[in-house]
Design a protein around this motif. Structure first.
Motif, PDB file in Angstrom:
ATOM      1  N   GLU A 204      76.475 -30.421 -42.885  1.00  0.00           N
ATOM      2  CA  GLU A 204      77.327 -31.231 -42.114  1.00  0.00           C
ATOM      3  C   GLU A 204      78.435 -31.983 -42.672  1.00  0.00           C
ATOM      4  N   PHE A 216      81.824 -36.932 -36.805  1.00  0.00           N
ATOM      5  CA  PHE A 216      80.984 -35.570 -37.281  1.00  0.00           C
ATOM      6  C   PHE A 216      81.776 -34.464 -36.418  1.00  0.00           C
ATOM      7  N   SER A 218      81.342 -30.954 -37.634  1.00  0.00           N
ATOM      8  CA  SER A 218      80.620 -29.180 -37.397  1.00  0.00           C
ATOM      9  C   SER A 218      79.718 -29.119 -38.546  1.00  0.00           C
ATOM     10  N   ARG A 219      78.571 -28.324 -38.046  1.00  0.00           N
ATOM     11  CA  ARG A 219      77.406 -28.005 -38.562  1.00  0.00           C
ATOM     12  C   ARG A 219      77.683 -26.536 -39.137  1.00  0.00           C
TER      13      ARG A 219
END
Length: 537
Positions: A204, A216, A218-219
């Motif tokens: 991540e 956050f 992206s993954r």
């Protein structure tokens, strides 16, 4: 133009699977800072207790070395931190070869261990952790109390002392079992710090303006590459293709924990594009059609948790790795220290004539400063070898560390290479090449098993690896092989860094011979030069 492609398929010898995690150490009392002895009092490499103490690789004065942490260049010094029982051990160098051990940088604290992480240069004091108009180093690491989370520490004195951030962790655990090993860099186009974190078998990405507040982004990883083991110690960085700054790809590198599919731990990398938020894989650049395909970083598996130096001068991208495998992580027959780092390696991206692109890695140029007078092997007039040709350097053997540069011409169906650490009985570690093969074999001349330091049980160690389905041969039929041999290790580089293989090698200290060997028929040595390497400790 030479045609070279990275090897992909692997045939494995005996190995056992041990599921373990990057950065992990057994629980126990908090260790105190190491007390490195002055050079005059450090163990003599000739003493029986330390026959495998490296001469040109970094090893700690004592204790268990694991993942490299916080690699950063700052004010003329290359900083090497590394895992040591859940703390950050520390060393510095001005030339990547000679290392000065410093006191432990990060001990255990109220938030538990200080596991793998990164160090960045906060030149604009975006974190606010330094005095007004000042700058310094910021470490981002995994703390463990209450679950794995990401925490900060800062240093205003060139990494000599560190202060924990008062409001750690800055990226708390949200219930995950695995949330560790942050790598951090500044992304200039978007004006943000970027952090990649291992989350089980995926990565991540998070963004921050100040290293303190993170969101956050992206993954990556679902359905991509191998998921045979846990993904650990990510690193994300750009490289120019063929040295052209107008052709840049991003490399996402992850190590993969021990598992039956790869017969131990290994490492993989992906090529793609990064916009400051999302990494998008470029299958065409890799020459792949399926997302499950993957690229192997080092074909011999004793190369784990590799990280690159941040802020390196002259646009260089240099990395090193822990020479080890989670099948036998702390089982080396050495004392009072365990494990060593690989040589620092210069990275690049090279395109093949068919358009595919591969990561290249070779020892840094600074290694050449250690070279002694070269010795050229006496070969048959036509260079032909069929079976074994024992080589005798001027001093009679090859004790100590040395480097070999060879240009070999394998015959069809045959392999040719070097047997290093050769014993009087012909045993030793083999590095050999064929038109589409690289063979790495330590099944003779060294231990078949290693003793587990915690249970006393036997851990399989001897193994042979044969890597196929690729080419590193020049168009004229030659293969360039570079081998660096040290006490306890062998590092091989084929095709100007197109393929690398890293082997631990605990051969008998009396095994100091060297030979050219062939298998499957006669082959030819075009040239072979050996350089003794001056010890760096």
């Amino acid at each position: 133009m030479s045609t070279r492609r990275a090897f992909l398929a692997v045939t494995l010898g005996a190995a056992a699977a041990v599921v373990a995690a990057c950065s992990r150490e057994p629980d126990g009392p908090t260790p105190g800072p190491p007390s490195p002895a002055p050079p005059s009092e450090r163990p003599d490499p000739e003493r029986p207790l330390e026959p495998w103490r490296p001469l040109v690789h970094y090893s700690p004065p004592e204790g268990r070395l694991a993942d490299p942490n916080g690699l950063v260049w700052y004010e003329g010094e290359w900083h090497l931190f590394h895992q040591q029982m859940g703390t950050w051990a520390h060393a510095v160098s001005t030339d990547l070869m000679h290392w000065e051990t410093l006191p432990t940088a990060l001990e255990h604290d109220a938030l538990g261990q200080a596991l793998t992480g990164a160090v960045v240069v906060d030149g604009a004091n975006s974190s606010g952790l330094f005095a007004e108009s000042a700058s310094g180093l910021v470490a981002v690491y995994t703390s463990t109390e209450g679950g794995e989370a990401q925490s900060l520490a800062s240093s205003a004195d060139r990494g000599r002392t560190w202060q924990r951030f008062a409001d750690n962790p800055v990226l708390p655990n949200d219930g995950r079992a695995a949330f560790r090993d942050p790598a951090v860099f500044w992304h200039e186009p978007t004006g943000s710090w970027v952090m990649s974190v291992s989350v089980g078998d995926a990565i991540e990405l998070f963004r921050s303006p100040d290293l303190v507040e993170w969101e956050f982004a992206s993954r990556f990883g679902d359905g991509q590459g191998t998921h045979a083991g846990v993904w650990e110690c990510p690193d994300l960085f750009p490289l120019a293709v063929d040295g052209d700054p107008d052709r840049t790809l991003w490399v996402l590198h992850v190590s993969v924990g021990a598992n039956p599919e790869t017969a131990g731990s290994t490492a993989q990398y992906f090529l793609g594009h990064f916009d400051g938020t999302t990494f998008v894989r470029d299958l065409a650049a890799e020459g792949h059609t399926e997302p499950a395909d993957w690229l192997l970083t080092d074909v011999s598996q004793d190369f784990y948790a590799a990280r690159t130096w941040e802020h390196a001068p002259d646009g260089r991208r240099v990395w090193l790795a822990w020479m080890g495998n989670w099948d036998y992580p702390y089982a080396a027959p050495t004392s009072p220290w365990t494990n060593a780092m690989s040589l620092p390696r210069e990275l690049g991206l090279r395109s093949d004539p068919d358009g595919t692109i591969r990561l290249t890695q070779e020892p840094v140029a600074e290694l050449a400063a250690l070279r002694g007078a070269p010795w050229s092997a006496e070969l048959p007039l036509d260079g032909s070898v069929d079976g074994e040709l024992v080589l005798t350097p001027p001093d009679g053997d090859t004790a100590g560390a040395y480097e070999i540069l060879a240009e070999l011409e394998p015959a069809d169906g045959a392999t040719i290479g070097l047997r290093v650490h050769r014993g009087a009985d012909g045993s030793g570690t083999l590095v050999a090449v064929g038109g589409d093969r690289l063979v790495l074999d330590r099944t003779t001349g060294g231990p078949q098993t290693l003793a587990d330091p915690d249970t006393g049980g036997d851990l399989p160690f001897a193994r042979r690896r044969e890597v196929t389905s690729g080419r590193v041969m020049d168009d004229d039929g030659a293969v360039r092989l570079r081998v660096v041999v040290d006490s306890g290790s062998v590092e091989a580089f084929v095709g100007d860094g197109a393929v690398s293989g890293t082997l631990l090698d605990f051969a008998s200290p009396e095994a100091t011979g060297l030979a050219v060997v062939t298998d499957g028929g006669a082959a030819r040595v075009r040239s072979l030069v050996m350089h003794p390497l001056a010890p760096t400790r």
